[in-house]
Design an enzyme around this catalytic site. Structure first.
Site, PDB file in Angstrom:
ATOM      1  N   ASP A 198       4.557   1.815  -7.738  1.00 38.64           N
ATOM      2  CA  ASP A 198       3.500   2.785  -7.486  1.00 38.64           C
ATOM      3  C   ASP A 198       2.492   2.668  -8.639  1.00 38.64           C
ATOM      4  O   ASP A 198       2.687   3.244  -9.705  1.00 38.64           O
ATOM      5  CB  ASP A 198       4.099   4.200  -7.409  1.00 38.64           C
ATOM      6  CG  ASP A 198       3.010   5.242  -7.212  1.00 38.64           C
ATOM      7  OD1 ASP A 198       3.359   6.418  -6.948  1.00 38.64           O
ATOM      8  OD2 ASP A 198       1.814   4.903  -7.355  1.00 38.64           O
TER       9      ASP A 198
ATOM     10  N   LYS B  23      -6.775   6.174  -6.775  1.00 42.72           N
ATOM     11  CA  LYS B  23      -7.610   6.524  -7.936  1.00 42.72           C
ATOM     12  C   LYS B  23      -8.721   5.512  -8.205  1.00 42.72           C
ATOM     13  O   LYS B  23      -9.692   5.441  -7.462  1.00 42.72           O
ATOM     14  CB  LYS B  23      -6.709   6.738  -9.158  1.00 42.72           C
ATOM     15  CG  LYS B  23      -5.732   7.927  -8.959  1.00 42.72           C
ATOM     16  CD  LYS B  23      -4.848   8.145 -10.158  1.00 42.72           C
ATOM     17  CE  LYS B  23      -3.739   9.132  -9.867  1.00 42.72           C
ATOM     18  NZ  LYS B  23      -4.161  10.529  -9.909  1.00 42.72           N
TER      19      LYS B  23
ATOM     20  N   TYR C 290       6.171  10.860  -9.809  1.00 40.77           N
ATOM     21  CA  TYR C 290       5.445  11.521  -8.727  1.00 40.77           C
ATOM     22  C   TYR C 290       4.758  10.444  -7.906  1.00 40.77           C
ATOM     23  O   TYR C 290       4.095   9.567  -8.468  1.00 40.77           O
ATOM     24  CB  TYR C 290       4.400  12.491  -9.301  1.00 40.77           C
ATOM     25  CG  TYR C 290       3.559  13.210  -8.269  1.00 40.77           C
ATOM     26  CD1 TYR C 290       2.226  12.864  -8.056  1.00 40.77           C
ATOM     27  CD2 TYR C 290       4.096  14.245  -7.495  1.00 40.77           C
ATOM     28  CE1 TYR C 290       1.452  13.529  -7.125  1.00 40.77           C
ATOM     29  CE2 TYR C 290       3.330  14.917  -6.554  1.00 40.77           C
ATOM     30  CZ  TYR C 290       2.005  14.553  -6.366  1.00 40.77           C
ATOM     31  OH  TYR C 290       1.240  15.208  -5.430  1.00 40.77           O
TER      32      TYR C 290
HETATM   33  P1  KE4 Z   1      -2.999  11.257  -4.262  1.00 40.93           P
HETATM   34  O1  KE4 Z   1      -2.374  11.492  -2.915  1.00 40.93           O
HETATM   35  O2  KE4 Z   1      -3.114  12.519  -5.083  1.00 40.93           O
HETATM   36  O3  KE4 Z   1      -4.320  10.464  -4.191  1.00 40.93           O
HETATM   37  O4  KE4 Z   1      -2.030  10.263  -5.074  1.00 40.93           O
HETATM   38  C1  KE4 Z   1      -0.684  10.652  -5.263  1.00 40.93           C
HETATM   39  C2  KE4 Z   1      -0.113   9.905  -6.448  1.00 40.93           C
HETATM   40  C3  KE4 Z   1       0.744   8.852  -6.214  1.00 40.93           C
HETATM   41  N1  KE4 Z   1       1.264   8.136  -7.228  1.00 40.93           N
HETATM   42  C4  KE4 Z   1       0.948   8.417  -8.515  1.00 40.93           C
HETATM   43  C5  KE4 Z   1       1.536   7.590  -9.612  1.00 40.93           C
HETATM   44  C6  KE4 Z   1       0.058   9.487  -8.814  1.00 40.93           C
HETATM   45  O5  KE4 Z   1      -0.258   9.757 -10.107  1.00 40.93           O
HETATM   46  C7  KE4 Z   1      -0.488  10.246  -7.759  1.00 40.93           C
HETATM   47  C8  KE4 Z   1      -1.401  11.421  -8.009  1.00 40.93           C
HETATM   48  N2  KE4 Z   1      -1.531  11.844  -9.372  1.00 40.93           N
HETATM   49  C9  KE4 Z   1      -1.837  13.250  -9.599  1.00 40.93           C
HETATM   50  C10 KE4 Z   1      -1.998  13.502 -11.099  1.00 40.93           C
HETATM   51  N3  KE4 Z   1      -0.947  13.015 -11.876  1.00 40.93           N
HETATM   52  C11 KE4 Z   1      -3.034  13.684  -8.847  1.00 40.93           C
HETATM   53  C12 KE4 Z   1      -3.599  15.024  -9.262  1.00 40.93           C
HETATM   54  C13 KE4 Z   1      -3.380  16.060  -8.223  1.00 40.93           C
HETATM   55  O6  KE4 Z   1      -2.290  16.112  -7.619  1.00 40.93           O
HETATM   56  O7  KE4 Z   1      -4.330  16.846  -8.017  1.00 40.93           O
END
Ligand code: KE4
Length: 429
Positions: free
Chosen positions: A239, A267, A144
């Site tokens: 990533d 994060k 993801y």
């Molecule tokens: P954000 O756009 O949510 O800040 O980041 C996206 C993203 C990109 N790459 C990785 C490896 C990530 O884990 C994420 C976001 N992670 C999720 C939880 N696994 C965020 C939680 C959510 O979607 O509310």
């Protein structure tokens, strides 16, 4: 535990917000209950509107590595807010942040701040496409990278949890430029390069996947990706939104000793405030506007308040390397306690862990690829989750997520967590 207040708040929220949440991962649909509405955090604990206390392992999905209400971060925020919140103009603090990131992560010679992990990955692939003048990207099923159009094809995290790994609303023209390979399967990548090699701009992956649950890349797999991208004039994009500053100060790339062309952050880099970043080789980053033609922008990118929280976090981690030793020690204790309980309860379960991110999968054997992840018993996970929550242990409400240990989880938390895990597993056996 009572959830009356959360239940009424959830009903109210659903009237105005899709699904009552501002991010689907928080909806608790897959674990069959109302999400507790949180109101306060302190160190390793969080408290909901009904006064229930939890030992927190979601950690705001990763950022709160120093725990909740950290004094250093709070003081930094207070000092910034007393002067100004933002200008939409360059500030010295942004130079401090950029210099710190380039110091901590040697592969990053230049970096651009953005406001989320999604913005970081979206920008990184646009840059890769513009720099290489190629259109296709390779991503991995179960990974993801945020909700950018190019990524919501066989995605992990909330997309996978909700059973919609490939979202509607993405034009074929975009989806056709995203090629899907299998994680930890070099052959599947080689085959795509054989077929599309001269049009592959980049390969993007989570070097330690957290979004199908924790599944670490194998060293040979990552090394092969590095060679394939070099041989085909494609970029390797790591990533590290989740793994950056989490699995080691310098991220997963320092553990695997792999130098990517670009890295994406999020994060922890914001210390709990909305921050993302992408960076890498100078010759590539110099193609980004305004010095280069590849456009990317953001009203609040590098916002001073968010920078203060991020800097306070990264500087604390950088000047206290023992934090990572403590994270490893405490996380290992939890893993070993869980493994003892799995053995004694006779439940089919496996644990993957890298430093302070881990997942307990309800399946057996070695979970090293997406196919094996998908064999997990998600209904068992839901029962396990509810039992752990009842015991005051707050885990991610999905089998396909990582849980995180923070620097402020104490011995009592660890003992209570292992006891709760034992109770939950025996209830399932
Ligand atoms: P954000 O756009 O949510 O800040 O980041 C996206 C993203 C990109 N790459 C990785 C490896 C990530 O884990 C994420 C976001 N992670 C999720 C939880 N696994 C965020 C939680 C959510 O979607 O509310």
């Amino acid at each position: 535990m009572k959830f009356d207040k959360s239940q009424s708040l959830f009903e109210e929220a659903k009237k105005y917000i899709p699904g009552g949440v501002n991010s689907p991962a928080r909806a608790f649909k897959e674990v069959g209950m109302t999400p507790p509405f949180m109101v306060r955090g302190q160190n390793s604990k969080i408290y909901d509107e009904d006064g229930n206390e939890y030992i927190d392992y979601v950690s705001s999905w990763g950022p709160m590595i120093l725990g909740h209400n950290n004094e250093v971060i709070k003081d930094a925020l207070k000092s910034q807010i007393d002067t100004a919140i933002g200008f939409g103009a360059p500030t010295a603090i942004e130079i401090e942040m950029a210099k710190l990131i380039t110091k901590i992560v040697p592969s990053v010679e230049m970096v651009r701040m953005v406001n989320s992990g999604t913005e970081a990955t979206m920008s990184a692939i646009r840059l890769a496409r513009g720099y290489t003048e190629k259109d296709k990207i390779i991503k991995f099923a179960g990974n993801y990278h945020g909700h950018g159009d190019s990524f919501l094809i066989q995605a992990g995290s909330g997309a996978l949890t909700s059973g919609v790994p490939s979202s509607p609303g993405i034009p074929e023209g975009i989806a056709n430029n995203t090629l899907i390979a299998n994680y930890n399967d070099s052959t599947s990548v080689q085959e795509l390069f054989n077929k599309y090699g001269d049009d592959i701009a980049a390969v993007i992956l989570e070097p330690i996947c957290g979004n199908m649950g924790v599944v670490p890349a194998k060293q040979e797999f990552l090394s092969t990706l590095r060679k394939l991208t070099e041989d085909n004039n494609s970029l390797l994009i790591l990533d590290e939104v989740m793994t950056g500053f989490r699995v080691a100060l310098s991220g997963a790339q320092s553990l695997y000793k792999i130098t990517p062309d670009l890295t994406c952050f999020g994060k922890i880099i914001g210390g709990g405030l909305p921050v993302g970043a992408y960076g890498g080789k100078r010759e590539i980053m110099e193609k980004v506007a305004p010095i280069g033609p590849i456009y990317q922008a953001g009203t609040l990118s590098g916002n001073p308040v968010a920078m203060r929280a991020g800097l306070a976090t990264l500087n604390t981690l950088k000047s206290n390397p023992d934090i990572y030793l403590k994270l490893e020690e405490n996380s290992k204790r939890i893993e070993e306690g869980f493994l003892r309980n799995i053995k004694e309860s006779g439940i089919n379960a496996a644990i993957n862990r890298v430093s302070s991110m881990m997942t307990l999968f309800f399946t057996d054997g070695c979970v090293d690829c997406f196919e094996k992840v998908k064999q997990s018993d998600t209904s068992k996970y839901a029962k396990y989750f509810r039992s752990m929550l009842e015991s005051g242990i707050y885990l991610p409400p999905s089998q396909f997520e990582a849980f995180f240990v923070s620097a402020v989880h104490i011995d009592e938390d660890i003992e209570r967590t292992i006891d709760a895990n034992r109770k939950a597993l025996f209830e399932l056996s």
